[in-house]
Design an enzyme around this catalytic site. Structure first.
Site, PDB file in Angstrom:
ATOM      1  NE  ARG A  33      15.987 -24.130   0.023  1.00 52.93           N
ATOM      2  CZ  ARG A  33      16.819 -23.144   0.314  1.00 52.93           C
ATOM      3  NH1 ARG A  33      17.898 -23.387   1.008  1.00 52.93           N
ATOM      4  NH2 ARG A  33      16.605 -21.922  -0.125  1.00 52.93           N
ATOM      5  CD  GLU A 177      23.189 -13.506   1.818  1.00 50.08           C
ATOM      6  OE1 GLU A 177      23.120 -13.866   3.011  1.00 50.08           O
ATOM      7  OE2 GLU A 177      22.856 -14.229   0.870  1.00 50.08           O
ATOM      8  CE  LYS A 219      25.782 -15.887   1.460  1.00 53.81           C
ATOM      9  NZ  LYS A 219      25.724 -17.064   2.313  1.00 53.81           N
ATOM     10  CB  SER A 261      24.650 -20.606  -4.971  1.00 52.90           C
ATOM     11  OG  SER A 261      23.774 -21.147  -4.013  1.00 52.90           O
ATOM     12  N   GLY A 262      22.198 -18.366  -4.809  1.00 46.33           N
ATOM     13  CA  GLY A 262      20.981 -17.693  -5.248  1.00 46.33           C
ATOM     14  C   GLY A 262      20.024 -18.457  -6.150  1.00 46.33           C
ATOM     15  N   GLY A 263      20.204 -19.762  -6.283  1.00 49.39           N
ATOM     16  CA  GLY A 263      19.295 -20.511  -7.151  1.00 49.39           C
ATOM     17  C   GLY A 263      19.958 -20.968  -8.448  1.00 49.39           C
ATOM     18  NE  ARG A 294      19.006 -21.407  -2.703  1.00 47.33           N
ATOM     19  CZ  ARG A 294      18.369 -20.356  -3.204  1.00 47.33           C
ATOM     20  NH1 ARG A 294      17.278 -20.532  -3.916  1.00 47.33           N
ATOM     21  NH2 ARG A 294      18.812 -19.133  -2.985  1.00 47.33           N
TER      22      ARG A 294
END
Ligand code: 13P
Length: 340
Positions: A33, A177, A219, A261-263, A294
């Protein structure tokens, strides 16, 4: 195992309309990132970035728990104060990612199995002594031609359950998760089918491995169309599908569900969580919360950009995203809040 303490911690993690902030990117992920923004990929840059996050004024108004990475939990602020002390003094519960990553799964091309069970008992003891009170383990399930396989779902579900049992033994609340990935052209319907199957398998394994459901947090992903799917459902349609799927597959005994949130963009993640709470909150057996990485961090990371003079503005952006998600827990998030 102190059952009541686990239950209390799990409840505290979803109390007061607050949620979790995942800042547990592994070194390779954090560096990736940073590299995308031209930030130096050094130990000091990662430390400074994490210092910026945890010293954000007012973060505890919206954040109940912070998920750290092994490198981060051992780090200190420039003035020598440990990160753990700063977090606890701010009234936030420290947690730790304990899986060692998703690796290619033998015999299952295109699929991953999360590793980290070997030696986990002693690592959990160490983290607990350092002050961590909850832990996280992420399994990933990819969708595609012929995917996912039963073998991948079952192996990951069993690892999640074995991890969760070890966490509870050590007095740490497990964040479980299982992430069905957004990558691909699949429809929302397909994501729904697979998410339901994955969650049923995970909860079967949690029962089998004797995990106390009242002392854990789930999650999951939201039920979404693939990023490359031409049909993108509305916010309300996503909220309906996600809540329906969870009601069918998640026992009422767990205190909370905190989405990854996964993108998704930050705004969509907040809007979708908001729609779920706005439409269904009073009828749900568990709290619907967030555990975003993210969707909370990205705007702040872009502003910070590795430069100390941007810390104040980056902290403002982080505080803002955390507040938006707290509003979404109450069903009070609006686009007008984004303008503030
Ligand atoms: P994202 O919110 O960026 O998906 O990250 C959540 C997380 O903790 C992944 O393990």
């Amino acid at each position: 195992m102190n059952t009541q303490e686990l239950i209390n911690t799990a409840r505290m993690l979803v109390a007061g309309d607050k949620g979790l902030l995942a800042m547990d990117e592994s070194t390779p992920t954090c560096d990736k990132r940073f590299a995308m923004l031209g930030i130096p990929q050094t130990l000091e840059a990662r430390r400074a970035y994490r210092e910026m996050i945890i010293t954000t004024p007012g973060l505890a108004e919206s954040i109940s728990g912070l998920i750290l990475y092994d490198e981060t939990i051992r780090q200190k602020k420039k003035d020598g104060t440990t990160f753990i002390k700063i977090i606890i003094d701010a009234g936030i519960i420290p947690g730790i990612k304990v899986d060692t990553g998703a690796k290619d799964m033998a015999g299952h091309p295109g699929e991953k199995i999360t590793e980290g069970l070997d030696g986990l008992r002693s690592r959990l003891t160490e983290y607990s002594q350092m002050g961590a009170r909850f832990a996280k383990w992420r399994a990933v399930i990819a969708l595609g031609e012929g995917l996912p396989s039963q073998g991948c779902i079952e192996a990951n579900a069993q690892s999640l359950a074995r991890y969760a049992a070890l966490c509870q033994e050590a007095g740490l609340v497990p964040i479980v998760e299982p992430e069905v990935l957004m990558d691909g052209e699949h429809t929302l319907g397909r994501c729904n089918e697979v998410t339901e199957e994955v969650l049923r398998t995970v909860f079967n394994q949690l029962y089998t491995q004797r995990v106390m459901l009242e002392g854990m947090i789930l999650k999951p992903n939201m039920v979404l169309p693939g990023l490359a799917c031409p049909k993108q459902e509305t916010v309300d349609e996503v909220a309906d599908a996600t809540v329906r799927c969870l009601l069918r597959s998640v026992p009422a005994a767990i205190p909370g569900i905190a989405f990854l949130s996964g993108g998704q963009t930050s705004e969509l993640a907040s809007a979708r969580l908001n729609a779920m709470n706005f439409r269904f909150k009073s009828r749900l057996p568990w709290a619907l919360s967030f555990s975003f990485a993210r969707a909370i961090q990205q705007p702040a990371l872009e502003i910070w950009h590795g430069d100390e003079k941007n810390v104040f503005a980056a902290q403002k952006a982080l505080y803002h995203r955390a507040s938006c998600n707290r509003a979404a827990r109450r069903g009070e998030y609006t686009t007008a809040i984004e303008m503030v």
